[in-house]
Design a protein around this motif. Structure first.
Motif: not given
Length: 73
Positions: A19-21, A23-24, A28, A31, A41, A45, A66, A71
């Motif tokens: 998961r993106s930190r 681009d969330r 995330g 992203g 991204s 979405r 998720w 992360q």
């Protein structure tokens, strides 16, 4: 060798899905998928939001991703 201007560059791919930190929007997940596969991204979405118009467990899938996708460090 022929190059395609709109083809994603494989050098942008990360080695694993996370998961993106940076681009969330919510968790995330979109992203992180976009970073992993070299997509934009916003496109990921938009596809997710459009898929929510179809019957199916899209929100449960997002929540599951998720929980399962780690992360990024």
């Amino acid at each position: 060798m022929t190059t395609y201007p709109n083809y994603p560059n494989p050098t942008y791919r990360t080695s694993r899905l996370a998961r993106s930190r940076t681009d969330r929007v919510l968790g995330g997940v979109c992203g992180g998928l976009a970073e992993r596969y070299g997509w934009k991204s916003g496109t990921v979405r938009l596809v997710f939001l459009l898929s929510c118009l179809l019957p199916g467990p899209q929100f449960l899938l997002y929540l599951g991703l998720w929980l399962v996708i780690p992360q990024r460090r």
